[in-house]
Design a protein around this motif. Sequence first.
Motif, PDB file in Angstrom:
ATOM      1  N   LYS A 176       0.855  -1.193   0.000  1.00 56.69           N
ATOM      2  CA  LYS A 176       0.000   0.000   0.000  1.00 56.69           C
ATOM      3  C   LYS A 176       0.884   1.233   0.000  1.00 56.69           C
ATOM      4  N   LEU A 177       0.622   2.150  -0.923  1.00 60.46           N
ATOM      5  CA  LEU A 177       1.493   3.316  -1.082  1.00 60.46           C
ATOM      6  C   LEU A 177       0.673   4.604  -1.185  1.00 60.46           C
ATOM      7  N   ILE A 178       1.032   5.575  -0.343  1.00 54.99           N
ATOM      8  CA  ILE A 178       0.489   6.925  -0.453  1.00 54.99           C
ATOM      9  C   ILE A 178       1.577   7.797  -1.064  1.00 54.99           C
ATOM     10  N   VAL A 179       1.272   8.457  -2.162  1.00 57.59           N
ATOM     11  CA  VAL A 179       2.229   9.352  -2.813  1.00 57.59           C
ATOM     12  C   VAL A 179       1.824  10.792  -2.504  1.00 57.59           C
ATOM     13  N   GLN A 180       2.694  11.515  -1.808  1.00 59.19           N
ATOM     14  CA  GLN A 180       2.403  12.906  -1.462  1.00 59.19           C
ATOM     15  C   GLN A 180       3.368  13.840  -2.185  1.00 59.19           C
ATOM     16  N   PRO A 181       2.876  14.613  -3.144  1.00 59.85           N
ATOM     17  CA  PRO A 181       3.743  15.582  -3.818  1.00 59.85           C
ATOM     18  C   PRO A 181       3.949  16.821  -2.957  1.00 59.85           C
TER      19      PRO A 181
END
Length: 263
Positions: A78-83
């Motif tokens: 599970k991956l959250i990508v935060q720019p």
Amino acid sequence: MKQKQAILLVSFGTSYLKSKEKTIDKLLEKTAESFPDYRIYQAWTSKVIIKILKERNNIVIPAIEEAMAQIHSEGIEKLIVQPTHFINGIENETMEELVLQHAAPGLDIRFGDPLLTSTEDHKAVLQAVIREFSQLPREEALVYMGHGTTHHANSVYAALDYMLKDMGCLNFFMGTVEAYPDLDALIRQVTRTKARKVHLAPFMLVAGDHANNDMAGDHKDSWKSQFEAAGYEVECHLKGLGEYEGIRDIYMEHLRKAIEKSF
């Protein structure tokens, strides 16, 4: 069995190491502190800056492709990508495409919002800005330099300028170095006030090349030189927005919202 979960913090990057330490590095630290149950990764989107740091300083920062490969090799599910991007523009769209392109099969991905996504975000960011310059005399002007883009999302800068005035900050101005509102428009607007002194500050995550050269440089085309030529005393504040605690808090809130709505 608990699935392996991670956060990937994505930035454009900077070759200015002191600003990196005060902004991107601090965001990474705050992310790790705020989300201890997540593995924290980072990636930069500028291959040019990644190359400069590796050759000049022996500092290795992964590009998105490399970060995604590491995430896959370490079994993240599970991956959250935060720019750390400010707007939903070209950079952010390209970043999302690259992440999805290099994601391993079965990896569950969610994206956090850029800094300036909702009207509430705009207000929160400007409140952080206003707090930072709360002691500014009314007879002096604050001019923020944003980046600007050819993308239609560039309209956010004019909206922010309007919102500043609506919030009572008639001596605060928002412009861009590569789009509109541009320097000529800013000089015209400041001229309509009674300001005798102008404060310049970057409306960017880091105080990098644009801040040090386009804004505060001594060459005749810099914002500093142009305002001086227009008759103003100028003071430059080389502090990226990533140094503001209030701005870092907004990124953390975006991460929380992404986690709440994910998986």
